[in-house]
Design an enzyme around this catalytic site. Structure first.
Site, PDB file in Angstrom:
ATOM      1  N   CYS A   1       9.589  -6.417  -6.373  1.00  0.00           N
ATOM      2  CA  CYS A   1      10.209  -6.051  -5.091  1.00  0.00           C
ATOM      3  C   CYS A   1      11.379  -5.108  -5.374  1.00  0.00           C
ATOM      4  O   CYS A   1      11.777  -4.915  -6.502  1.00  0.00           O
ATOM      5  CB  CYS A   1      10.750  -7.296  -4.404  1.00  0.00           C
ATOM      6  SG  CYS A   1       9.537  -8.574  -4.202  1.00  0.00           S
TER       7      CYS A   1
ATOM      8  N   ARG B   1       8.353   0.244  -5.313  1.00  0.00           N
ATOM      9  CA  ARG B   1       8.305  -1.038  -6.035  1.00  0.00           C
ATOM     10  C   ARG B   1       7.612  -2.120  -5.228  1.00  0.00           C
ATOM     11  O   ARG B   1       7.193  -3.146  -5.754  1.00  0.00           O
ATOM     12  CB  ARG B   1       9.722  -1.524  -6.367  1.00  0.00           C
ATOM     13  CG  ARG B   1      10.519  -0.652  -7.308  1.00  0.00           C
ATOM     14  CD  ARG B   1      11.914  -1.187  -7.477  1.00  0.00           C
ATOM     15  NE  ARG B   1      11.892  -2.511  -8.046  1.00  0.00           N
ATOM     16  CZ  ARG B   1      11.885  -2.736  -9.370  1.00  0.00           C
ATOM     17  NH1 ARG B   1      11.864  -1.719 -10.202  1.00  0.00           N
ATOM     18  NH2 ARG B   1      11.853  -3.956  -9.852  1.00  0.00           N
TER      19      ARG B   1
ATOM     20  N   TRP C   1       7.192  -7.049  -2.451  1.00  0.00           N
ATOM     21  CA  TRP C   1       5.844  -7.050  -3.030  1.00  0.00           C
ATOM     22  C   TRP C   1       5.496  -8.530  -3.139  1.00  0.00           C
ATOM     23  O   TRP C   1       5.961  -9.223  -4.048  1.00  0.00           O
ATOM     24  CB  TRP C   1       5.832  -6.372  -4.396  1.00  0.00           C
ATOM     25  CG  TRP C   1       4.492  -6.420  -5.045  1.00  0.00           C
ATOM     26  CD1 TRP C   1       4.057  -7.302  -5.988  1.00  0.00           C
ATOM     27  CD2 TRP C   1       3.383  -5.575  -4.788  1.00  0.00           C
ATOM     28  NE1 TRP C   1       2.777  -7.054  -6.329  1.00  0.00           N
ATOM     29  CE2 TRP C   1       2.315  -6.003  -5.613  1.00  0.00           C
ATOM     30  CE3 TRP C   1       3.169  -4.511  -3.945  1.00  0.00           C
ATOM     31  CZ2 TRP C   1       1.078  -5.381  -5.604  1.00  0.00           C
ATOM     32  CZ3 TRP C   1       1.929  -3.881  -3.949  1.00  0.00           C
ATOM     33  CH2 TRP C   1       0.908  -4.323  -4.760  1.00  0.00           C
TER      34      TRP C   1
ATOM     35  N   ASN D   1      14.076 -10.685  -6.346  1.00  0.00           N
ATOM     36  CA  ASN D   1      12.904 -10.055  -6.958  1.00  0.00           C
ATOM     37  C   ASN D   1      12.555 -10.914  -8.164  1.00  0.00           C
ATOM     38  O   ASN D   1      13.376 -11.112  -9.058  1.00  0.00           O
ATOM     39  CB  ASN D   1      13.220  -8.624  -7.398  1.00  0.00           C
ATOM     40  CG  ASN D   1      12.070  -8.020  -8.211  1.00  0.00           C
ATOM     41  OD1 ASN D   1      10.907  -8.378  -8.002  1.00  0.00           O
ATOM     42  ND2 ASN D   1      12.386  -7.166  -9.164  1.00  0.00           N
ATOM     43  N   GLY D   2      11.346 -11.482  -8.186  1.00  0.00           N
ATOM     44  CA  GLY D   2      10.938 -12.305  -9.332  1.00  0.00           C
ATOM     45  C   GLY D   2      10.089 -13.468  -8.854  1.00  0.00           C
ATOM     46  O   GLY D   2       9.607 -13.485  -7.723  1.00  0.00           O
TER      47      GLY D   2
ATOM     48  N   GLU E   1     -14.799   1.622 -19.431  1.00  0.00           N
ATOM     49  CA  GLU E   1     -13.494   1.831 -18.786  1.00  0.00           C
ATOM     50  C   GLU E   1     -12.795   3.051 -19.369  1.00  0.00           C
ATOM     51  O   GLU E   1     -12.205   3.854 -18.638  1.00  0.00           O
ATOM     52  CB  GLU E   1     -12.641   0.568 -18.942  1.00  0.00           C
ATOM     53  CG  GLU E   1     -11.213   0.663 -18.458  1.00  0.00           C
ATOM     54  CD  GLU E   1     -11.054   1.046 -16.989  1.00  0.00           C
ATOM     55  OE1 GLU E   1     -12.044   1.005 -16.239  1.00  0.00           O
ATOM     56  OE2 GLU E   1      -9.936   1.414 -16.609  1.00  0.00           O
TER      57      GLU E   1
ATOM     58  N   LYS F   1     -11.595   6.302 -17.240  1.00  0.00           N
ATOM     59  CA  LYS F   1     -10.200   6.792 -17.264  1.00  0.00           C
ATOM     60  C   LYS F   1     -10.187   8.293 -17.513  1.00  0.00           C
ATOM     61  O   LYS F   1      -9.503   9.056 -16.846  1.00  0.00           O
ATOM     62  CB  LYS F   1      -9.394   6.099 -18.365  1.00  0.00           C
ATOM     63  CG  LYS F   1      -8.776   4.768 -18.069  1.00  0.00           C
ATOM     64  CD  LYS F   1      -7.884   4.614 -16.886  1.00  0.00           C
ATOM     65  CE  LYS F   1      -8.480   4.448 -15.575  1.00  0.00           C
ATOM     66  NZ  LYS F   1      -9.247   3.388 -15.105  1.00  0.00           N
TER      67      LYS F   1
ATOM     68  N   GLU G   1     -11.891  10.493 -14.585  1.00  0.00           N
ATOM     69  CA  GLU G   1     -11.269  10.500 -13.248  1.00  0.00           C
ATOM     70  C   GLU G   1      -9.927  11.229 -13.226  1.00  0.00           C
ATOM     71  O   GLU G   1      -9.485  11.657 -12.167  1.00  0.00           O
ATOM     72  CB  GLU G   1     -11.121   9.090 -12.688  1.00  0.00           C
ATOM     73  CG  GLU G   1     -10.093   8.216 -13.370  1.00  0.00           C
ATOM     74  CD  GLU G   1      -9.942   6.868 -12.659  1.00  0.00           C
ATOM     75  OE1 GLU G   1      -9.959   6.832 -11.421  1.00  0.00           O
ATOM     76  OE2 GLU G   1      -9.827   5.858 -13.349  1.00  0.00           O
TER      77      GLU G   1
ATOM     78  N   HIS H   1     -31.152   5.278 -28.375  1.00  0.00           N
ATOM     79  CA  HIS H   1     -32.252   5.298 -27.390  1.00  0.00           C
ATOM     80  C   HIS H   1     -32.079   6.458 -26.412  1.00  0.00           C
ATOM     81  O   HIS H   1     -32.512   6.377 -25.268  1.00  0.00           O
ATOM     82  CB  HIS H   1     -32.300   3.961 -26.653  1.00  0.00           C
ATOM     83  CG  HIS H   1     -32.551   2.804 -27.565  1.00  0.00           C
ATOM     84  ND1 HIS H   1     -33.790   2.498 -28.070  1.00  0.00           N
ATOM     85  CD2 HIS H   1     -31.686   1.914 -28.101  1.00  0.00           C
ATOM     86  CE1 HIS H   1     -33.687   1.448 -28.868  1.00  0.00           C
ATOM     87  NE2 HIS H   1     -32.423   1.064 -28.914  1.00  0.00           N
TER      88      HIS H   1
ATOM     89  N   LYS I   1      -6.449   5.842  -3.905  1.00  0.00           N
ATOM     90  CA  LYS I   1      -6.080   4.630  -4.635  1.00  0.00           C
ATOM     91  C   LYS I   1      -6.899   3.435  -4.152  1.00  0.00           C
ATOM     92  O   LYS I   1      -7.223   2.540  -4.909  1.00  0.00           O
ATOM     93  CB  LYS I   1      -4.580   4.328  -4.468  1.00  0.00           C
ATOM     94  CG  LYS I   1      -4.091   3.121  -5.263  1.00  0.00           C
ATOM     95  CD  LYS I   1      -4.338   3.294  -6.740  1.00  0.00           C
ATOM     96  CE  LYS I   1      -4.042   2.038  -7.533  1.00  0.00           C
ATOM     97  NZ  LYS I   1      -4.492   2.132  -8.941  1.00  0.00           N
TER      98      LYS I   1
HETATM   99  C1  AGP Z   1     -10.067   3.005 -11.239  1.00  0.00           C
HETATM  100  O1  AGP Z   1      -9.211   3.752 -12.087  1.00  0.00           O
HETATM  101  C2  AGP Z   1     -10.329   3.695  -9.930  1.00  0.00           C
HETATM  102  N1  AGP Z   1      -9.127   4.031  -9.280  1.00  0.00           N
HETATM  103  C3  AGP Z   1     -11.347   2.980  -9.075  1.00  0.00           C
HETATM  104  O2  AGP Z   1     -12.539   2.902  -9.821  1.00  0.00           O
HETATM  105  C4  AGP Z   1     -10.987   1.548  -8.620  1.00  0.00           C
HETATM  106  O3  AGP Z   1     -11.010   0.676  -9.711  1.00  0.00           O
HETATM  107  C5  AGP Z   1     -12.069   1.097  -7.603  1.00  0.00           C
HETATM  108  O4  AGP Z   1     -12.009   1.944  -6.498  1.00  0.00           O
HETATM  109  C6  AGP Z   1     -11.900  -0.354  -7.157  1.00  0.00           C
HETATM  110  O5  AGP Z   1     -10.663  -0.492  -6.497  1.00  0.00           O
HETATM  111  P1  AGP Z   1     -10.103  -1.984  -6.229  1.00  0.00           P
HETATM  112  O6  AGP Z   1      -9.887  -2.608  -7.574  1.00  0.00           O
HETATM  113  O7  AGP Z   1      -8.829  -1.766  -5.480  1.00  0.00           O
HETATM  114  O8  AGP Z   1     -11.124  -2.740  -5.436  1.00  0.00           O
END
Ligand code: AGP
Length: 612
Positions: A2, A27, A73, A99-100, A485, A489, A492, A508, A607
């Site tokens: 927070c 935050r 938060w 905050n905590g 993953e 990273k 994207e 394969h 996001k």
């Molecule tokens: C991950 O780096 C991406 N931003 C995206 O794949 C994300 O993980 C996906 O949209 C799922 O989002 P969520 O975890 O908020 O459900």
């Protein structure tokens, strides 16, 4: 995480507090509030952002040159008007922002209730307010002494500011585990979670240390002592950082800040859920469904993107440690493929934002077929958190960078705890093995800190491959989901095409892609498949592929065959993803920066994907 802010001095507090809260909104931003002292104690607070608070307080009495403010938060209690800070007590004399996480708020609340205290909210902070007031009124001590005594009874993390009508010319602040900065002006003080709300008023700051209490008063007095009542001399620093840099904690991007927050965010995910010494592990949020999990015929995991990768790690954890069959589903596929679901199934939905449309829809489908649905979310009170039967929060704090980093490791941490708690209940893991993993899990935050030291090396490697057009990521076992993953990273945020693959699967098909232009990241930390992964590396090398190997510290073999080798600390194999993902996050970050990409807000991405 927070944002807290406070002011005491000769100016009107309200405008200072509001602009301070706006600076701190990164935050936490699910609810906000302000308390002002002008003879009366006026508290204005509501769910929503700081702008909603401004609208709420528009016609209210906002006079006062001492005040506290908070942007939340949520950790305990959903975001709503009642759970918003500042909190007060029934007597209404004192008010607090925090905050905590107060880990022992439950027993404290029970004891205070038995002594007649009444509670309005679900928060741990309101319990602390009542504890301070109880001592303040019963022990006949001054406010700062009441705060000191109360904090000696508290277990957990806090940064607090306390204000009381009965002591109108002072503010009491304290911290342990959460940051608190004091800006020192001319006969005025600015207190905040970090320097962002302070730097426009003064460059002179005092950083409060853990277990220290500060008392600031209207006449310019600043006194600091420890909760053990030892007087400390304040040390004034001069701020050099620019405001914009401060919001990112001195990092160039939120993503890099969040990568480096992982030792703390993993610690917060473990907080109150792991006692390695006692061999205890448990997730309070799903305790009512623990038996369902233990007796489940199978667990179906649904998620998207990075959260789906966390589910893949969980598949290895649940099957390897807890011997529970797991199926991992893309939520977007699951919701449309007419899956076979029964009331015997337990579904676990994983989501950072808690608002992903496909995951939400898959949850509703599973519930409609009678399955038990649990959630693992980062945003308290999010739609997914509210639509599942129960769940556990990851407590990673707000993740601002679109590319998920600390949320991923927080998800894996919570899912590891879940798998271990099932394994313990089922007794399918030898006690010595169970204890060993628990002790190692307790060490992971420190080992993540160690793994982060590869930042410079990953930057050097990024220089070599910043112009690559393709990347291949290979991993086996627990490292296979990490390979996926790592590829996500990179693609994207740098827009370089990248694919993750099970290392053995390469022959394969993907091996046709290997040539001297193809960088191949190989996760080679596994003990169980070590020889096999060496063969995979040799296969790539024989075709001219350029190997970037992630190995366990002290590895002597692979460093002689790979072009680049990044070492990470040794750990128990089930915990490897929490460490092996770190160099991949940093590599992707540095390549994207070198390519001039918008790391925090990559093109075409959001996001939270709240649409299909
Ligand atoms: C991950 O780096 C991406 N931003 C995206 O794949 C994300 O993980 C996906 O949209 C799922 O989002 P969520 O975890 O908020 O459900």
């Amino acid at each position: 995480m927070c944002g807290i802010v406070a002011y005491i001095g000769q100016k009107e507090a309200y405008p200072i507090l509001i602009s301070g809260l706006q600076r701190l909104e990164y935050r936490g931003y699910d609810s906000a509030g302000i308390a002002l002292l002008n003879g009366d104690l006026n508290i204005y607070k509501c769910a929503g952002k700081v702008s909603d608070l401004e609208a709420f307080a528009k016609e209210k009495n906002k006079k006062g040159n001492i005040g506290i403010g908070h942007t939340r938060w949520a950790t305990h209690g959903v975001p709503n008007d009642i759970n918003a800070h500042p909190h007060t007590t029934e007597a209404g004399d004192l008010t607090i922002i925090h905050n905590g996480i107060i880990e022992n708020y439950g027993p404290l609340k029970k004891e205070l209730s038995e002594r007649g205290h009444k509670f309005q909210s679900e928060t741990d902070t309101e319990v602390l307010a009542n504890l301070i007031e109880h001592i303040y009124s019963q022990e006949n001590v001054d406010l700062e002494e009441a705060v000191r005594i109360a904090l000696n009874e508290v277990v957990g993390a806090y940064a607090i500011v306390v204000m009381a009508k009965s002591t109108p010319n002072k503010l009491i602040a304290a911290r342990k585990g959460s940051p608190l900065v004091i800006g020192v002006g001319d006969n005025e003080f600015f207190l905040a979670s970090d320097a962002t709300p302070i730097v426009e008023h003064t460059k002179n700051v005092v950083y409060l240390n853990d277990e220290e209490i500060a008392v600031v008063d209207i006449n310019g007095g600043l006194n600091i002592k420890t909760i053990q009542d030892k007087v400390k001399t304040p040390y004034i620093h001069e701020l050099e950082l620019k405001l914009e840099m401060l919001e990112k904690g001195g990092y160039d991007h939120f993503m890099l800040k969040e990568i480096n927050e992982q030792p703390n965010s993993i610690k917060d995910s473990l907080r109150g859920r792991l006692n390695a010494q006692e061999g205890l592990v448990g997730l309070g949020g799903i305790k009512d469904y623990h038996k369902r999990l233990v007796n489940a015929d199978r667990i179906i995991m649904i998620a998207c993107g990075t959260s789906w990768h966390a589910c893949l790690v969980a598949e290895y954890l649940f099957e390897d440690l807890a011997r529970v069959p797991v199926e991992v589903e893309y939520a977007s596929e699951f919701r449309y493929r007419n899956p076979i679901i029964s009331e015997k199934d337990v579904v676990i939905a994983v989501s950072q934002s808690g608002e992903t449309a496909d995951t939400l829809a898959a949850i509703e489908l599973a519930k409609s077929k009678g399955a038990t649905v649990l959630g693992v979310c980062n945003v308290v009170g999010s739609s997914i958190a509210r639509s599942t039967h129960a769940g556990s929060y990851t407590h990673a704090g707000p993740e601002i960078g679109v590319a998920s980093t600390k949320a991923f490791t927080a998800q894996v941490t919570v899912l590891t705890l879940m798998a271990l708690s099932i394994a313990q209940e089922k007794g399918v893991l030898p006690k010595s093995e169970f204890q060993k993993i628990l002790r190692e899990l307790d060490l992971i935050p420190e080992k993540v800190k160690e793994a982060l030291k590869c930042d410079e090396q990953s930057q050097e490697i990024a220089t070599t491959f910043q112009d690559a057009t393709n990347f291949l990521y290979l991993g086996r076992g627990y490292n296979f989901p990490v390979a996926l993953e790592g590829a996500l990273k990179l693609k994207e945020i740098s827009y370089i095409h990248a694919e993750g693959y099970p290392a053995a699967e390469m022959k394969h098909g993907p091996i046709a892609l290997i040539d001297e232009h193809m960088p191949v990241v190989v996760l080679a930390t596994n003990r169980s498949a070590y020889d096999k992964i060496i063969s995979n590396i040799q296969e790539v090398k024989a075709r001219g592929g350029r190997i970037i190997a992630i190995v366990s510290k002290g590895d002597k073999i692979i460093r002689d065959i790979a072009e680049f080798t990044i070492e990470i600390p040794e750990t128990e194999e089930p915990l490897t993803p929490l460490l092996s993902t770190i160099p991949l996050q940093l590599l992707a970050y540095h390549i994207a920066v070198m390519r001039g990409c918008n790391v925090d807000q990559p093109r075409n991405l959001a996001k939270s994907v709240t649409v299909e």
